[in-house]
Structure formats: C-alpha cells, structure tokens
Motif scaffolding. Structure first.
Motif, PDB file in Angstrom:
ATOM      1  N   LEU A   1     -53.514 -42.181 -13.573  1.00  6.66           N
ATOM      2  CA  LEU A   1     -53.941 -40.815 -13.883  1.00  6.66           C
ATOM      3  C   LEU A   1     -52.773 -39.834 -13.805  1.00  6.66           C
ATOM      4  O   LEU A   1     -52.755 -38.824 -14.518  1.00  6.66           O
ATOM      5  N   MET A   2     -51.819 -40.118 -12.941  1.00 13.90           N
ATOM      6  CA  MET A   2     -50.680 -39.228 -12.794  1.00 13.90           C
ATOM      7  C   MET A   2     -49.583 -39.494 -13.821  1.00 13.90           C
ATOM      8  O   MET A   2     -48.870 -38.588 -14.245  1.00 13.90           O
ATOM      9  N   LEU A   3     -49.446 -40.759 -14.237  1.00 19.72           N
ATOM     10  CA  LEU A   3     -48.399 -41.125 -15.199  1.00 19.72           C
ATOM     11  C   LEU A   3     -48.962 -42.161 -16.170  1.00 19.72           C
ATOM     12  O   LEU A   3     -48.647 -43.342 -16.101  1.00 19.72           O
ATOM     13  N   PRO A   4     -49.809 -41.724 -17.098  1.00 19.35           N
ATOM     14  CA  PRO A   4     -50.440 -42.654 -18.035  1.00 19.35           C
ATOM     15  C   PRO A   4     -49.475 -43.110 -19.120  1.00 19.35           C
ATOM     16  O   PRO A   4     -48.429 -42.501 -19.343  1.00 19.35           O
TER      17      PRO A   4
ATOM     18  N   ILE B   1     -48.552 -41.640  -3.208  1.00 21.39           N
ATOM     19  CA  ILE B   1     -49.892 -42.229  -3.161  1.00 21.39           C
ATOM     20  C   ILE B   1     -50.046 -43.135  -1.946  1.00 21.39           C
ATOM     21  O   ILE B   1     -51.049 -43.079  -1.229  1.00 21.39           O
ATOM     22  N   GLU B   2     -49.030 -43.940  -1.678  1.00 16.63           N
ATOM     23  CA  GLU B   2     -49.106 -44.842  -0.524  1.00 16.63           C
ATOM     24  C   GLU B   2     -49.161 -44.075   0.785  1.00 16.63           C
ATOM     25  O   GLU B   2     -49.939 -44.402   1.689  1.00 16.63           O
ATOM     26  N   ARG B   3     -48.338 -43.039   0.915  1.00 16.78           N
ATOM     27  CA  ARG B   3     -48.309 -42.283   2.172  1.00 16.78           C
ATOM     28  C   ARG B   3     -49.531 -41.384   2.344  1.00 16.78           C
ATOM     29  O   ARG B   3     -49.872 -41.008   3.457  1.00 16.78           O
ATOM     30  N   SER B   4     -50.199 -41.048   1.244  1.00 16.93           N
ATOM     31  CA  SER B   4     -51.333 -40.121   1.324  1.00 16.93           C
ATOM     32  C   SER B   4     -52.576 -40.741   1.935  1.00 16.93           C
ATOM     33  O   SER B   4     -53.429 -40.032   2.481  1.00 16.93           O
ATOM     34  N   GLY B   5     -52.730 -42.049   1.790  1.00 16.30           N
ATOM     35  CA  GLY B   5     -53.963 -42.700   2.216  1.00 16.30           C
ATOM     36  C   GLY B   5     -55.105 -42.480   1.253  1.00 16.30           C
ATOM     37  O   GLY B   5     -56.225 -42.954   1.486  1.00 16.30           O
ATOM     38  N   ALA B   6     -54.865 -41.775   0.144  1.00 17.69           N
ATOM     39  CA  ALA B   6     -55.941 -41.464  -0.799  1.00 17.69           C
ATOM     40  C   ALA B   6     -56.483 -42.700  -1.484  1.00 17.69           C
ATOM     41  O   ALA B   6     -57.626 -42.710  -1.952  1.00 17.69           O
ATOM     42  N   ALA B   7     -55.675 -43.762  -1.550  1.00 18.42           N
ATOM     43  CA  ALA B   7     -56.102 -44.970  -2.246  1.00 18.42           C
ATOM     44  C   ALA B   7     -56.976 -45.862  -1.385  1.00 18.42           C
ATOM     45  O   ALA B   7     -57.557 -46.819  -1.887  1.00 18.42           O
ATOM     46  N   GLY B   8     -57.086 -45.556  -0.087  1.00 19.84           N
ATOM     47  CA  GLY B   8     -57.889 -46.397   0.790  1.00 19.84           C
ATOM     48  C   GLY B   8     -57.171 -47.689   1.118  1.00 19.84           C
ATOM     49  O   GLY B   8     -56.014 -47.909   0.734  1.00 19.84           O
ATOM     50  N   PRO B   9     -57.851 -48.599   1.803  1.00 19.64           N
ATOM     51  CA  PRO B   9     -57.190 -49.814   2.274  1.00 19.64           C
ATOM     52  C   PRO B   9     -57.051 -50.894   1.209  1.00 19.64           C
ATOM     53  O   PRO B   9     -56.273 -51.823   1.391  1.00 19.64           O
ATOM     54  N   ASP B  10     -57.799 -50.810   0.088  1.00 19.73           N
ATOM     55  CA  ASP B  10     -57.725 -51.900  -0.871  1.00 19.73           C
ATOM     56  C   ASP B  10     -56.569 -51.724  -1.839  1.00 19.73           C
ATOM     57  O   ASP B  10     -55.652 -52.175  -1.771  1.00 19.73           O
ATOM     58  N   GLY B  11     -56.448 -50.987  -2.734  1.00 21.80           N
ATOM     59  CA  GLY B  11     -55.277 -50.953  -3.601  1.00 21.80           C
ATOM     60  C   GLY B  11     -55.580 -50.619  -5.041  1.00 21.80           C
ATOM     61  O   GLY B  11     -54.802 -49.936  -5.689  1.00 21.80           O
ATOM     62  N   PRO B  12     -56.681 -51.117  -5.619  1.00 21.36           N
ATOM     63  CA  PRO B  12     -56.956 -50.769  -7.009  1.00 21.36           C
ATOM     64  C   PRO B  12     -57.027 -49.266  -7.254  1.00 21.36           C
ATOM     65  O   PRO B  12     -56.600 -48.789  -8.305  1.00 21.36           O
ATOM     66  N   LEU B  13     -57.521 -48.502  -6.271  1.00 22.95           N
ATOM     67  CA  LEU B  13     -57.581 -47.061  -6.458  1.00 22.95           C
ATOM     68  C   LEU B  13     -56.183 -46.464  -6.525  1.00 22.95           C
ATOM     69  O   LEU B  13     -55.941 -45.491  -7.245  1.00 22.95           O
ATOM     70  N   GLY B  14     -55.267 -47.068  -5.784  1.00 23.14           N
ATOM     71  CA  GLY B  14     -53.889 -46.594  -5.874  1.00 23.14           C
ATOM     72  C   GLY B  14     -53.327 -46.765  -7.265  1.00 23.14           C
ATOM     73  O   GLY B  14     -52.652 -45.884  -7.798  1.00 23.14           O
ATOM     74  N   ASP B  15     -53.604 -47.909  -7.900  1.00 20.76           N
ATOM     75  CA  ASP B  15     -53.170 -48.131  -9.279  1.00 20.76           C
ATOM     76  C   ASP B  15     -53.848 -47.139 -10.222  1.00 20.76           C
ATOM     77  O   ASP B  15     -53.232 -46.650 -11.169  1.00 20.76           O
ATOM     78  N   LYS B  16     -55.124 -46.875  -9.955  1.00 17.57           N
ATOM     79  CA  LYS B  16     -55.857 -45.921 -10.778  1.00 17.57           C
ATOM     80  C   LYS B  16     -55.234 -44.529 -10.677  1.00 17.57           C
ATOM     81  O   LYS B  16     -55.027 -43.848 -11.686  1.00 17.57           O
ATOM     82  N   LEU B  17     -54.933 -44.093  -9.458  1.00 20.59           N
ATOM     83  CA  LEU B  17     -54.323 -42.769  -9.278  1.00 20.59           C
ATOM     84  C   LEU B  17     -52.964 -42.695  -9.966  1.00 20.59           C
ATOM     85  O   LEU B  17     -52.620 -41.681 -10.576  1.00 20.59           O
ATOM     86  N   LEU B  18     -52.197 -43.776  -9.872  1.00 23.44           N
ATOM     87  CA  LEU B  18     -50.893 -43.786 -10.538  1.00 23.44           C
ATOM     88  C   LEU B  18     -51.061 -43.670 -12.048  1.00 23.44           C
ATOM     89  O   LEU B  18     -50.316 -42.945 -12.712  1.00 23.44           O
TER      90      LEU B  18
ATOM     91  N   ALA C   1     -41.656 -43.918  -9.237  1.00 26.64           N
ATOM     92  CA  ALA C   1     -41.288 -44.288  -7.864  1.00 26.64           C
ATOM     93  C   ALA C   1     -41.731 -43.205  -6.889  1.00 26.64           C
ATOM     94  O   ALA C   1     -42.248 -43.513  -5.801  1.00 26.64           O
ATOM     95  N   PHE C   2     -41.514 -41.951  -7.258  1.00 22.20           N
ATOM     96  CA  PHE C   2     -41.948 -40.850  -6.396  1.00 22.20           C
ATOM     97  C   PHE C   2     -43.466 -40.859  -6.217  1.00 22.20           C
ATOM     98  O   PHE C   2     -43.982 -40.734  -5.102  1.00 22.20           O
ATOM     99  N   LEU C   3     -44.184 -40.993  -7.316  1.00 19.03           N
ATOM    100  CA  LEU C   3     -45.646 -40.963  -7.252  1.00 19.03           C
ATOM    101  C   LEU C   3     -46.194 -42.127  -6.434  1.00 19.03           C
ATOM    102  O   LEU C   3     -47.124 -41.953  -5.634  1.00 19.03           O
ATOM    103  N   ARG C   4     -45.647 -43.306  -6.634  1.00 15.41           N
ATOM    104  CA  ARG C   4     -46.122 -44.473  -5.879  1.00 15.41           C
ATOM    105  C   ARG C   4     -45.933 -44.256  -4.379  1.00 15.41           C
ATOM    106  O   ARG C   4     -46.810 -44.570  -3.570  1.00 15.41           O
ATOM    107  N   ASP C   5     -44.798 -43.692  -4.021  1.00 16.47           N
ATOM    108  CA  ASP C   5     -44.524 -43.418  -2.605  1.00 16.47           C
ATOM    109  C   ASP C   5     -45.514 -42.405  -2.049  1.00 16.47           C
ATOM    110  O   ASP C   5     -46.067 -42.579  -0.957  1.00 16.47           O
TER     111      ASP C   5
END
Length: 450
Positions: free
Chosen positions: A110-113, A91-108, A85-89
């Motif tokens: 990588l952080m919590l495999p 990642i969303e606030r960072s803007g690192a995932a861009g406007p689409d979303g799959p990168l956000g899932d990818k980052l999550l 929950a912390f990581l998802r929050d």
C-alpha cells in the motif's frame, strides 16, 4: 531550527523541475531561516534516475544554498530501493503488522505499490518527513513550473511558511484578507495552498475541443448520485480549471476554512498535525486519490490559507498517444469509480464538522476509518451506470477514444472490484497509520534516509 519537507514525487524525467524546486528550497531557507529537507522520491527508470542525480548534484551544496547561513537545504534523492528499505524498517518497528507477517507485506504494497499511486507517493513523503523531524510537508509535481514576475520565480512557499501551523488569530498580518469566523481563531492553520494556471489539471481538454457535449457528460460523471442537472453543470464549469489563465501580478492570500476548489496538489502544504493522523487513500492508477486531506481539513473546520501564487501546469507528451494515453484514461475511469465510495465519507465528514476534532483540535482518525469501512458496502449500481455512460461517450468520440472503450470493456468487473478494495485498503491503512508515524518519528539516526 524549524525543519520542513519540500517534496517532489516523480516517475518521469524532470531535471528542470529539480533545478527549479531546488531554487525554491534555497529561497525558503534564506527567507525564513529554516532547514529545508528537499525530498525527491524517484520512481523513474534507471537512466532517468541518473539524469536526476546529475541535476541534484548541480544544486548548491547542502548548507550553502541559503546564502547568508540563516537556514539550510538538505537534499535527499531516494530511488524505490531506498524508499522500500525505509518503509520495511518502519513497518517492522511499528508493530502495525502484528506477529504474523502477511499484513506487513500488505502495508508495504500500500505504501509502495507496483503502479502509479498519487496517494501512496505522498504518504511516503509524510512518513519520511516524520523521520526527518519536519513540521510540515510542501508538495510539488514534476509536470509543473513556477510563474515569473519581473523575471523572478513566484514561489508558493512564501505563503506556506508565513502561516502554516500558526494559530489562525496570529496570521492576520501575513495574509491580505481574513474571512474566517472568529470561532475558529484559536485553531492552527492546517493547510496552505494555491492552484495552477495553464492546461486543465486532468488531461481531457482534447475531449472538450472535439465535442463539448461529450466533455460535459464525461466530467459530470463524477457528480454524486442524485445530483441535479444544475449541480452537474456547476461541477463541470468548476472542474479541473484551477486558477484560470491570468498570470500572477500581486499577492492575494485569504484566511478562512479553505476553499478546496482553489487548491491543487502540485501547490499545497500541510501541517504535520493533519498527516500525522490520517494518510491519503493509497489507490493505484486513480486520479484524484491524493485530495482526500483537503476535504478533511475543510470539513473538520480547520483554518487554511488560499493564495494566488499559482503553479504553471503543463502536460507531458506520453499522456496523449499509445500506451500513455490508455493508462491515463484508465486513471480517469478509476477516479470516477472511486467517487462511489468517497462521497459517502465526504458526506459524513461534512455532517460531523467540528466533531471530527478532539479537544486539542486534532483529527479523530478512528471516525474516518469507520466511515471508510461503512462506505465499502455501497451498492455498485451507480458505478455500472458510470461505466456505461463513459463507454457511450468514448465511442461517440471515435478514434483513439473508441479504441480505449474497447480496451476498457473487458476490464469492467476487475475495475469495479478494485474500486471497492481501494476504500477497504484505505480504512486498513488509517488503522495502521498512527503506529507507522510514531515508528517513523523514532527512526534511529543511522537509519535516516540520505
């Protein structure tokens, strides 16, 4: 009040370690007047998590553990749901995932495999430490304990808090020896660490007992391509042995560019100026993936302190039989394969040295990311050779090692692909790390981990 993060990542039962690290946190608060955020990142099964929760509840109450009130201890015991929950929050606030979303899932991922990752669990500690306002991260492991001197535990945090983050020129009185070139005196102490005594840090000591020649061959497989036989012998002699077997008798702490062969990740502290900029490789099921920042600190010519308050290393029984044995040996095989891609990065860092730093002595993350991306194109021939040699050695050993060779053989293509994907993922994570860390540090108070 200065805040620091003393962290214990775990996926196994370690109630005794929780009690011991709680005592180290209380010592730090009492001795240095700091706020210690004791961060337990718990990936254990539900029953084990409950036993850990009981161990946490038995620790001295938050704020009272410091005794005199000079400092305080705040405990955070987070299961994977809370971490996610912390990581998802963030990642969303960072803007690192861009406007689409799959990168956000990818980052999550990588952080919590969904697999053991020594780098990822420590990266989570880095982000959480940022959210908690900590100046440093101090890592311990679940399969280790503290030495005793005259019945009292020998805590590494004594050296860590006495020197970490200070200008090198200002810590001479806090160490026993200074061998640092004065040209580095204005740089901050970025790393403080010790090693371990006891069993080898990698659980392959049984191979050495069964067949010393096979042990030499198995360990030498992590030497860089083109290493001479003498270099391989020296590497085997130094590998995984830590601080030897002699118990602690008195302090020795050396200020210099750190000798990373004398530091283990169960006994290390990093200043935030390092991990704020570069994370650890998030490779899964890969021993040694959490040592990258030690190389980076040394090669960037940042000062460190190496001390002799060594942790006691021991093995948990599941590593030596059945599925646990297979999983551990696979992590060693993946460690060998990871070297194909890490050595080129290490070589470029060694060549760059001080050029890895900007004028403020901060690490240039873009240089590391670019190097990792280039490394992904390295020819795989050496990794084919490593797998051939490992297969040969294990079949010579026979028994469960031959059975593991049978298990490994059909996975070769997948493992070769994973090793390349791991370095590509590392480059991707470095690119996203700055925004992730900034978002973590800006975590609203009502979203901080409890």
């Amino acid at each position: 009040m200065r805040a620091v993060c003393l962290t214990l990542p775990t996926n196994r039962e370690c109630a005794a370690t929780i009690a011991a690290i709680g005592a180290e946190a209380a010592y730090a608060a009492r001795r240095f007047g700091v706020r210690v955020h004791l961060l337990i990142l718990d990936s254990a099964d539900p029953a084990t998590y409950r036993r850990h929760a009981e161990a946490v509840a038995a620790l001295p109450a938050a704020g009272s553990a410091a005794g005199s009130g000079a400092g305080e201890v705040v405990v955070h015991h987070l299961d994977e749901a809370a971490q996610r929950a912390f990581l998802r929050d963030v990642i969303e606030r960072s803007g690192a995932a861009g406007p689409d979303g799959p990168l956000g899932d990818k980052l999550l991922d990588l952080m919590l495999p969904d697999a053991v990752s020594y780098g990822a669990c420590t990266n989570r500690a880095f982000l959480l430490a940022g959210a908690l306002g900590c100046a440093s991260v101090h890592r311990r492991d679940s399969d280790s304990a503290y030495q005793l001197l005259d019945g009292e535990p020998v805590f590494p945090i004594e050296h860590e808090l006495a020197t970490l983050g200070l200008k090198a020129a200002d810590v001479a009185a806090a160490v026993t020896e200074v061998t640092l070139d004065p040209v580095h005196a204005d740089k901050p102490v970025a790393l403080v660490g010790g090693s371990f005594i006891g069993e080898l840090s990698v659980d392959i000591g049984e191979i050495r007992e069964l067949d010393p020649d096979a042990y030499h061959q198995v360990v030498a497989l992590w030497a860089p391509t083109g290493a001479s036989e003498q270099e391989r012998r020296e590497l085997v002699a130094d590998s995984f042995t830590g601080g030897g077997t002699d118990p602690f008798r008195h302090d020795r702490a050396v200020l210099d560019l750190p000798d990373i062969w004398r530091i283990d990740m169960c006994n290390v502290a990093l200043d935030h100026e390092v991990y704020d900029r570069v994370p650890l490789p998030p490779a899964t099921a890969t021993i040694g993936s959490d040592y990258f920042l030690l190389h980076l600190v040394r090669d960037a010519t940042l000062p460190g302190v190496v001390h002799n308050r060594h942790i006691v290393n021991y093995y948990t029984p599941e590593r030596r039989t059945g599925a646990g044995f297979t999983a551990y040996q696979l992590r060693y095989a993946k460690f060998l394969l990871s070297m194909l891609y890490l050595y080129p990065v290490y070589s470029e860092m060694e060549a760059a040295r001080g050029a890895l730093l900007d004028e403020a002595h901060h690490i240039r993350a873009d240089v590391i990311a670019d190097s990792a991306r280039r490394s992904a194109a390295t020819d795989r021939a050496e990794n084919h050779r490593r797998l051939d040699a490992l297969d040969h050695c294990y079949r010579q050993l026979g028994g469960k090692y031959a059975e593991f060779a049978d298990h490994l053989a059909p996975q070769r293509a997948r493992l070769l692909d994973e090793a390349q994907a791991d370095i590509e993922d590392f480059a991707l994570l470095i690119d996203a790390w700055g925004p992730l860390m900034r978002a973590s540090k800006a975590t609203p108070a009502d979203r901080l981990p409890r």
